[in-house]
Design a protein around this motif. Structure first.
Motif, PDB file in Angstrom:
ATOM      1  N   LYS A   1      14.591  -3.855  -3.032  1.00  0.00           N
ATOM      2  CA  LYS A   1      12.726  -3.429  -4.032  1.00  0.00           C
ATOM      3  C   LYS A   1      12.168  -1.840  -3.521  1.00  0.00           C
ATOM      4  O   LYS A   1      11.408  -2.005  -2.587  1.00  0.00           O
TER       5      LYS A   1
ATOM      6  N   GLN B   1      11.930   3.780  -5.275  1.00  0.00           N
ATOM      7  CA  GLN B   1      12.083   4.351  -6.754  1.00  0.00           C
ATOM      8  C   GLN B   1      12.487   2.937  -7.599  1.00  0.00           C
ATOM      9  O   GLN B   1      13.352   2.380  -7.478  1.00  0.00           O
ATOM     10  N   HIS B   2      11.756   4.046  -8.633  1.00  0.00           N
ATOM     11  CA  HIS B   2      12.464   2.392  -9.830  1.00  0.00           C
ATOM     12  C   HIS B   2      13.401   2.121 -10.223  1.00  0.00           C
ATOM     13  O   HIS B   2      14.698   3.655 -10.479  1.00  0.00           O
TER      14      HIS B   2
END
Length: 67
Positions: A44, A47-48
């Motif tokens: 988590k 940065q996605h």
């Protein structure tokens, strides 16, 4: 040119990293080869679609692309 030696080394490195990540994902303790610090797995991140496995001293850092 003969790339077989490079291919073997690259394949061995990939498999070593894959096994390391499997152990981390199972919750097993894995130590850094250089500093012997415990590696952590963070899925988590800011940065996605990215994850990271690293040691406290950052001598080992594996960036993961999560699909």
């Amino acid at each position: 040119m003969d790339f077989s030696a490079l291919t073997k080394k690259s394949s061995a490195s990939f498999n070593q990293h894959k096994n390391l990540l499997k152990k981390l994902a199972k919750g097993q303790t894995v130590k850094c080869e250089k500093c012997q610090g415990v590696l952590t797995l963070d899925l988590k991140t800011q940065q996605h679609g990215k994850g990271i496995a690293k040691c406290p001293q950052n001598c080992t850092e594996i960036i993961l692309d999560l699909i």
